[in-house]
Design a protein around this motif. Sequence first.
Motif, PDB file in Angstrom:
ATOM      1  N   ALA A   8       0.820  -1.214   0.000  1.00 32.10           N
ATOM      2  CA  ALA A   8       0.000   0.000   0.000  1.00 32.10           C
ATOM      3  C   ALA A   8       0.852   1.263   0.000  1.00 32.10           C
ATOM      4  CB  ALA A   8      -0.933  -0.016   1.213  1.00 32.10           C
ATOM      5  N   ASP A   9       2.113   1.131   0.455  1.00 33.53           N
ATOM      6  CA  ASP A   9       3.011   2.287   0.547  1.00 33.53           C
ATOM      7  C   ASP A   9       3.960   2.369  -0.653  1.00 33.53           C
ATOM      8  OD1 ASP A   9       3.821   4.554   2.047  1.00 33.53           O
ATOM      9  OD2 ASP A   9       5.600   3.478   2.742  1.00 33.53           O
ATOM     10  N   TYR A  10       3.789   1.456  -1.605  1.00 35.89           N
ATOM     11  CA  TYR A  10       4.755   1.362  -2.708  1.00 35.89           C
ATOM     12  C   TYR A  10       4.828   2.654  -3.521  1.00 35.89           C
ATOM     13  CZ  TYR A  10       7.052   0.024  -6.999  1.00 35.89           C
ATOM     14  OH  TYR A  10       7.914  -0.002  -8.060  1.00 35.89           O
ATOM     15  N   SER A  11       3.684   3.199  -3.895  1.00 37.51           N
ATOM     16  CA  SER A  11       3.682   4.375  -4.769  1.00 37.51           C
ATOM     17  C   SER A  11       4.396   5.554  -4.124  1.00 37.51           C
ATOM     18  CB  SER A  11       2.248   4.765  -5.128  1.00 37.51           C
ATOM     19  OG  SER A  11       1.647   3.747  -5.898  1.00 37.51           O
ATOM     20  N   ARG A  12       4.198   5.743  -2.820  1.00 33.34           N
ATOM     21  CA  ARG A  12       4.865   6.848  -2.129  1.00 33.34           C
ATOM     22  C   ARG A  12       6.378   6.661  -2.174  1.00 33.34           C
ATOM     23  NH1 ARG A  12       7.508   7.709   2.231  1.00 33.34           N
ATOM     24  NH2 ARG A  12       7.169   5.597   3.005  1.00 33.34           N
ATOM     25  N   GLN A  13       6.837   5.434  -1.918  1.00 33.07           N
ATOM     26  CA  GLN A  13       8.277   5.183  -1.925  1.00 33.07           C
ATOM     27  C   GLN A  13       8.866   5.392  -3.323  1.00 33.07           C
ATOM     28  OE1 GLN A  13       9.691   1.650  -0.035  1.00 33.07           O
ATOM     29  NE2 GLN A  13       8.177   1.722   1.610  1.00 33.07           N
ATOM     30  N   LEU A  14       8.134   4.979  -4.356  1.00 29.05           N
ATOM     31  CA  LEU A  14       8.625   5.169  -5.718  1.00 29.05           C
ATOM     32  C   LEU A  14       8.689   6.666  -6.057  1.00 29.05           C
ATOM     33  CD1 LEU A  14       9.604   3.907  -8.324  1.00 29.05           C
ATOM     34  CD2 LEU A  14       7.224   3.650  -9.048  1.00 29.05           C
ATOM     35  N   ASP A  15       7.724   7.422  -5.576  1.00 31.36           N
ATOM     36  CA  ASP A  15       7.750   8.874  -5.786  1.00 31.36           C
ATOM     37  C   ASP A  15       8.980   9.491  -5.119  1.00 31.36           C
ATOM     38  OD1 ASP A  15       5.414   8.791  -7.236  1.00 31.36           O
ATOM     39  OD2 ASP A  15       4.124   9.453  -5.582  1.00 31.36           O
ATOM     40  N   GLU A  16       9.360   9.002  -3.936  1.00 36.09           N
ATOM     41  CA  GLU A  16      10.547   9.500  -3.238  1.00 36.09           C
ATOM     42  C   GLU A  16      11.813   9.219  -4.055  1.00 36.09           C
ATOM     43  OE1 GLU A  16      11.000   8.071   0.730  1.00 36.09           O
ATOM     44  OE2 GLU A  16       9.131   8.975   1.442  1.00 36.09           O
ATOM     45  N   LYS A  17      11.900   8.018  -4.602  1.00 36.19           N
ATOM     46  CA  LYS A  17      13.073   7.676  -5.417  1.00 36.19           C
ATOM     47  C   LYS A  17      13.135   8.553  -6.670  1.00 36.19           C
ATOM     48  CE  LYS A  17      13.375   2.803  -4.085  1.00 36.19           C
ATOM     49  NZ  LYS A  17      13.416   1.414  -4.548  1.00 36.19           N
ATOM     50  N   THR A  18      11.983   8.775  -7.290  1.00 35.30           N
ATOM     51  CA  THR A  18      11.944   9.609  -8.489  1.00 35.30           C
ATOM     52  C   THR A  18      12.418  11.024  -8.169  1.00 35.30           C
ATOM     53  OG1 THR A  18      10.055   8.306  -9.280  1.00 35.30           O
ATOM     54  CG2 THR A  18      10.474  10.404 -10.381  1.00 35.30           C
ATOM     55  N   ALA A  19      11.971  11.553  -7.032  1.00 35.36           N
ATOM     56  CA  ALA A  19      12.389  12.899  -6.619  1.00 35.36           C
ATOM     57  C   ALA A  19      13.898  12.937  -6.371  1.00 35.36           C
ATOM     58  CB  ALA A  19      11.615  13.322  -5.376  1.00 35.36           C
ATOM     59  N   ARG A  20      14.427  11.850  -5.788  1.00 37.73           N
ATOM     60  CA  ARG A  20      15.865  11.801  -5.508  1.00 37.73           C
ATOM     61  C   ARG A  20      16.673  11.774  -6.803  1.00 37.73           C
ATOM     62  NH1 ARG A  20      18.090   6.693  -3.679  1.00 37.73           N
ATOM     63  NH2 ARG A  20      20.351   6.846  -3.527  1.00 37.73           N
ATOM     64  N   LEU A  21      16.244  10.970  -7.762  1.00 37.02           N
ATOM     65  CA  LEU A  21      16.957  10.909  -9.036  1.00 37.02           C
ATOM     66  C   LEU A  21      16.865  12.256  -9.753  1.00 37.02           C
ATOM     67  CD1 LEU A  21      18.551   9.223 -11.080  1.00 37.02           C
ATOM     68  CD2 LEU A  21      16.360   8.564 -12.112  1.00 37.02           C
ATOM     69  N   ARG A  22      15.672  12.848  -9.746  1.00 34.91           N
ATOM     70  CA  ARG A  22      15.475  14.154 -10.389  1.00 34.91           C
ATOM     71  C   ARG A  22      16.431  15.191  -9.800  1.00 34.91           C
ATOM     72  NH1 ARG A  22      10.114  14.853  -9.071  1.00 34.91           N
ATOM     73  NH2 ARG A  22       9.280  13.659 -10.806  1.00 34.91           N
ATOM     74  N   GLU A  23      16.577  15.157  -8.462  1.00 31.59           N
ATOM     75  CA  GLU A  23      17.446  16.117  -7.777  1.00 31.59           C
ATOM     76  C   GLU A  23      18.920  15.891  -8.146  1.00 31.59           C
ATOM     77  OE1 GLU A  23      18.601  17.318  -3.143  1.00 31.59           O
ATOM     78  OE2 GLU A  23      16.947  15.927  -3.550  1.00 31.59           O
TER      79      GLU A  23
END
Length: 361
Positions: A8-23
């Motif tokens: 249930a928390d997968y999408s939030r964690q993937l969003d965090e990784k995407t933000a980290r890569l973007r940064e």
Amino acid sequence: MSTVVDPADYSRQLDEKTARLRELLAPFDAPEPAVFDSPREHYRLRAEFRLWRQDGQRHYAMFAPGEKHQAILIEEFPIASLRINELMPKLKAAWQANEALSNKLFQVEFLTTLAGDAMVTLCYHRPLDAHWQAAAEQLAADLGVSLIGRSKGKRVVIGRDFAVEKLEVAGRTYQYQQPEGAFTQPNGTVNQKMLNWAYDALGQRDDDLLELYCGNGNFTLPLATRVRKVLATEISKTSVYAALNNLADNAVDNVTLVRLSAEELTEALNEVRPFRRLQGIDLKSYQFGSVFVDPPRAGMDPDTCELTRRFDNILYISCNPETLAANIAQLHDTHRIERCALFDQFPYTHHMESGVLLVRR
């Protein structure tokens, strides 16, 4: 970032990784990354367990980082493939019922594939005798797996010492031998997405490709169909043998594979010194337009990174976004990021696989 397995928390964690890569890629004016998600459960094709004695029985066990004395006993493993979860209780029942299988057994390793193949490795603190061999042969037949026994200085193979994988790239199915003990991508579904992204990013070309760190030919097979010919390097003997078999099995005949490290090949291309393993290979006959790299976590060393600058196109798959960013910083004055991607090989952890296509300015 939480490491608790909670779909249930997968999408939030993937969003965090995407933000980290973007940064990390923002200083290089990178485009928005394409994001390739993972199955939420049963995505990991490999698993390794220590065994822990409790109440007179051996149990699958894992340990928290830095912890050696407090075992976490495992009955099922939701992140592992369905095949691993199916095999775990059957294997445990077999060693509990047979002293020849359980005596001084301390570790179990599973390797499965999307194609349905499975290989199990049993590790022992004792020599493997005829009683073990008979029990293991029966067990392999009962489970429908290849089985490998390991003890100090000895390896006994029942069946094959590799698992067979099949992956589809751009409508073609490639078959891979994945040897016991050698590196393979743990998340097969995401690996297939990586292969298709790399195939598309490279595009159809009429020149040659240099590939560093080719492993068992995971990327080599599909990328070879996009170019005139490929010079590929790999230092691990086990991976080289697997790659040669995989090239033959898939009738890919435009690849020359040499057992050299990336650093050694850099020396050869710079004519620093000759290498016997390059005998008969005319490096000057190649018209390299692109280089493909999939380095270890440390990224490319400065000399290898400098070597890649010679190529118009650098296709880079990375298992460590920090070292990826450091390598891009070295190349940024001559190359720009045309495409980038995040591949979620390792859900519920901070680890991520990423890819960039760098093109000459």
